[in-house]
Design a protein around this motif. Structure first.
Motif, short mmCIF file in Angstrom:
data_model
loop_
_atom_site.label_atom_id
_atom_site.label_comp_id
_atom_site.label_asym_id
_atom_site.label_seq_id
_atom_site.Cartn_x
_atom_site.Cartn_y
_atom_site.Cartn_z
N ALA A 358 0.82 -1.20 0.00
CA ALA A 358 0.00 0.00 0.00
C ALA A 358 0.86 1.26 0.00
CB ALA A 358 -0.94 0.00 1.20
N GLY A 359 0.25 2.36 -0.38
CA GLY A 359 0.94 3.63 -0.36
C GLY A 359 0.25 4.62 0.56
N GLY A 360 0.74 5.84 0.59
CA GLY A 360 0.14 6.87 1.43
C GLY A 360 0.14 6.50 2.90
N THR A 361 -0.87 6.95 3.60
CA THR A 361 -0.97 6.66 5.03
C THR A 361 -1.42 5.23 5.31
OG1 THR A 361 -3.27 7.48 5.05
CG2 THR A 361 -1.51 9.07 5.55
N ALA A 362 -1.93 4.54 4.29
CA ALA A 362 -2.41 3.16 4.49
C ALA A 362 -1.27 2.23 4.89
CB ALA A 362 -3.09 2.65 3.23
N ALA A 363 -0.05 2.56 4.47
CA ALA A 363 1.08 1.69 4.79
C ALA A 363 1.40 1.66 6.28
CB ALA A 363 2.31 2.13 4.00
N THR A 364 0.98 2.69 6.99
CA THR A 364 1.27 2.76 8.43
C THR A 364 0.00 2.91 9.26
OG1 THR A 364 1.58 5.17 8.22
CG2 THR A 364 3.54 3.77 8.03
N ARG A 365 -1.15 2.92 8.63
CA ARG A 365 -2.39 3.13 9.37
C ARG A 365 -2.67 1.94 10.29
NH1 ARG A 365 -7.15 3.24 5.54
NH2 ARG A 365 -5.96 5.02 4.73
N PRO A 366 -2.92 2.18 11.58
CA PRO A 366 -3.23 1.06 12.48
C PRO A 366 -4.62 0.50 12.20
CG PRO A 366 -3.42 3.15 13.64
CD PRO A 366 -2.85 3.46 12.29
N LEU A 367 -4.75 -0.81 12.24
CA LEU A 367 -6.03 -1.48 12.04
C LEU A 367 -6.42 -2.23 13.30
CD1 LEU A 367 -5.43 -3.05 8.49
CD2 LEU A 367 -6.59 -0.89 9.02
N THR A 368 -7.69 -2.54 13.41
CA THR A 368 -8.20 -3.39 14.49
C THR A 368 -8.81 -4.63 13.86
OG1 THR A 368 -8.68 -1.51 15.94
CG2 THR A 368 -9.79 -3.59 16.43
N ILE A 369 -8.20 -5.76 14.11
CA ILE A 369 -8.69 -7.04 13.56
C ILE A 369 -9.61 -7.65 14.61
CG2 ILE A 369 -8.05 -9.20 12.50
CD1 ILE A 369 -6.96 -6.63 11.13
N ARG A 370 -10.86 -7.79 14.26
CA ARG A 370 -11.87 -8.26 15.21
C ARG A 370 -12.41 -9.61 14.77
NH1 ARG A 370 -12.35 -5.97 19.50
NH2 ARG A 370 -12.95 -3.92 18.69
N GLN A 371 -12.27 -10.64 15.62
CA GLN A 371 -12.87 -11.94 15.31
C GLN A 371 -14.35 -11.89 15.65
OE1 GLN A 371 -11.58 -15.47 17.52
NE2 GLN A 371 -11.43 -16.54 15.56
N ARG A 372 -15.17 -12.38 14.73
CA ARG A 372 -16.61 -12.27 14.92
C ARG A 372 -17.30 -13.59 14.59
NH1 ARG A 372 -18.51 -7.94 11.03
NH2 ARG A 372 -20.50 -8.23 12.10
N ILE A 373 -18.41 -13.83 15.25
CA ILE A 373 -19.28 -14.97 14.97
C ILE A 373 -20.73 -14.48 15.01
CG2 ILE A 373 -17.71 -16.70 15.91
CD1 ILE A 373 -19.40 -16.72 18.46
N ASP A 374 -21.62 -15.29 14.48
CA ASP A 374 -23.05 -14.99 14.53
C ASP A 374 -23.78 -16.27 14.89
OD1 ASP A 374 -25.61 -14.11 14.32
OD2 ASP A 374 -25.58 -13.74 12.16
N VAL A 375 -24.21 -16.37 16.14
CA VAL A 375 -24.93 -17.57 16.60
C VAL A 375 -26.38 -17.23 16.93
CG1 VAL A 375 -22.89 -18.77 17.43
CG2 VAL A 375 -24.05 -17.19 18.94
N THR A 376 -26.88 -16.14 16.39
CA THR A 376 -28.27 -15.78 16.65
C THR A 376 -29.24 -16.80 16.04
OG1 THR A 376 -28.23 -14.36 14.67
CG2 THR A 376 -27.77 -13.31 16.81
#
Length: 533
Positions: A358-376
């Motif tokens: 990636a280029g620009g700020t995306a190369a250093t932008r912090p992300l949050t990886i969230r594990q998700r499920i749906d048991v409704t």
């Protein structure tokens, strides 16, 4: 010459199989030493019957079949098999043993009816061993086959548990179901021989039992109660399917079900002994204990505190952060359910590869990886996760390995390019962002074209298609497909430099696919030109 004294005629016995080693053993002595001798005699007869069962073609065939199926499961290599979910593997071990149990039931029944087949029943009255002790020997003779089944189950589970990518943990209660099913089948075969001494009885029993299981399965599928599901020897939903969930959300009383099966084996065995004349205090005491154990298993399986379980499932579906732990790698945060903590390193590797392109700020932008499920809609259902609206958050599921890796890469690339998962990333005549997303997801892949086909719903690399992602994914037009394929054929360093140089244009919703092709130095597809017109 004196006449030869007359000798009594030897008793004539009907033709039949060779006598067992204990048919003429004297019952000498009394008291405790005599009981030990009688018990040793029962064990010796049990060994003889076990050896006889091992020579039966049905036993050999079905054991070889089960062994082959287990070996096939163990050597099968698919992407997600490198990251086995152990709370699904333990239940998967229950699918093969019922085949072996069928053979053990039929052969154990035939062995117990051998004396009737050869017309030697009347001789039992002059033998030292009581009829109920012979029945006990037949019951003990099937125990080694349950032990063989346990070895198959242990080998299958150990193979998966020792993989570096194994996730979670299994349940001993689930693992013993297979061996106990084989043991129960053998004991039922002996009981049927004492209850209805006919060679057709096992066949009728199997047919009736199968029909009962089918009916029970239908009723359980309609939510008609836990009894239809858990009072069957093998739980009707033992075959795992759908998306994995944390073990504490399964709500399976595996330990109680195993206790119920063990008690049921003992009850059936005691019933066979009582029908054979075993009226001793030891047999009566064992019967009472077996009934108590079975009832304890039944009561233990009764659903309790379902409201708390439903609340826990709701929390895991709607606010997973409350039950997850988080860690940081390279500035990004990775949150997962406890059993998946060991996979976070693999997630970070995918994020690192996508950000390196990636280029620009995306190369250093912090992300949050969230594990998700749906048991409704119920546990372990194939559910579609909704896209997150929070900027910088990326969804990851509970399956990992195989196609789930590039699908997660698509999700990461989507957030790096558009900011959120819910942003529109392209139509059939789409913008340049879809091309940029696919480059970030596939550019660092060792086999990009093959992975490109895997991540498309149509498994091709031509024309328009839906791109798979942990959430809703997006549409990729034929023009965008052509550009992506051209990019993957070019040297990685060259395309990476162009992407970083023109990052602002390539991530703008106003940039077309044709313009992106020109910026990246690849031919403009005819489809893109028509789309612009």
């Amino acid at each position: 010459m004196s006449p030869t004294p007359a000798t009594p005629d030897a008793p004539v016995t009907p033709a039949g199989p060779p006598a067992t080693p204990l048919d003429e053993a004297p019952a000498t002595g009394s008291g405790q030493p005599g009981e030990r001798r009688r018990f040793r005699a029962v064990l010796a007869l049990a060994r003889f019957e076990t050896h006889d069962l091992l020579t039966q073609i049905q036993i050999l065939f079905f054991f070889a079949l089960c062994l082959g199926l287990v070996v096939l499961q163990m050597v099968r290599q698919e992407g997600m098999d490198d990251y086995p979910i152990l709370n699904m593997v333990d239940r998967d071990t229950q699918t093969v043993p019922p085949l072996f149990a069928l053979a053990v039931l039929v052969c154990a029944n035939a062995a117990a009816l051998r004396s009737r087949k050869y017309g030697t029943v009347h001789q039992f009255d002059v033998l030292a061993m009581d009829s109920w002790r012979r029945t006990l020997a037949h019951i003990l003779s099937v125990v080694p086959f349950a032990a063989l089944t346990a070895l198959l189950v242990l080998a299958r589970y150990t193979r998966e548990a020792l993989k570096p990518g194994a996730i979670g943990h299994g349940s001993l209660g689930e693992l013993v179901v297979g061996p106990l099913t084989v043991l129960l089948a053998g004991v039922v075969g002996v009981l049927l021989a004492r209850l209805l001494p006919s060679s057709f009885t096992p066949i009728l029993f199997v047919i009736v039992f199968y029909l009962a299981v089918v009916v029970a399965s239908e009723l359980a599928g309609q939510g008609k109660g836990w009894a239809w599901q858990w009072l069957s020897p093998v739980s009707l939903d033992s075959v795992p399917s759908g998306d994995p969930v944390p073990s504490d959300l399964l709500g399976r009383p595996a330990a109680w079900h195993a206790l119920y099966l063990l008690g049921l084996c003992a009850v059936v065995a005691c019933a066979a002994l009582l029908l054979s004349g075993g009226r001793t205090r030891a047999v009566k005491a064992a019967t009472a204990l077996a009934l108590a154990t079975t009832m304890a298993g039944v009561i233990g399986q009764v659903p309790r505190d379902t409201a708390a379980l439903e609340e826990a499932r709701k929390v895991a579906s709607e606010t997973p952060l409350k039950v997850q732990s988080c860690t940081k790698y390279d500035g990004s945060t990775y949150c997962s359910f406890p059993e998946w903590n060991g996979v976070r390193d693999d997630w970070s590797g995918v994020v690192r590869r996508a950000r390196s392109l990636a280029g620009g700020t995306a190369a250093t932008r912090p992300l949050t990886i969230r594990q998700r499920i749906d048991v409704t809609g119920g546990v372990e259902q194939d559910s579609s996760l909704t896209a997150l609206t929070t900027p910088g958050e990326v969804t990851v599921g509970t399956h990992w390995g195989g196609n789930r890796v590039p699908e997660f890469a698509v999700g990461v690339a989507t957030v790096l390019v558009t900011g959120t998962e819910e942003a529109t990333t392209g139509e059939l005549c789409g913008d340049a962002r879809a091309v940029t997303i696919m480059w970030l997801a596939l550019g660092a892949d060792p086999t990009p074209l093959a992975t490109f086909r895997d991540v498309r719903l149509d498994d091709s690399d031509k024309g328009s298609a839906v791109i798979l992602a942990p959430t809703s994914g997006f549409s990729l037009g034929a023009d965008q497909t052509t550009v992506v394929r051209e990019l993957l054929d070019r040297p990685r360093a060259e395309i990476t430099e162009r992407v970083k140089t023109h990052w602002t244009e390539l991530t703008s919703a106003s940039t077309t696919t044709a313009q992106a092709a020109k910026l990246l130095g690849v031919p403009v597809p005819k489809e893109a030109e028509k789309c612009e017109e």
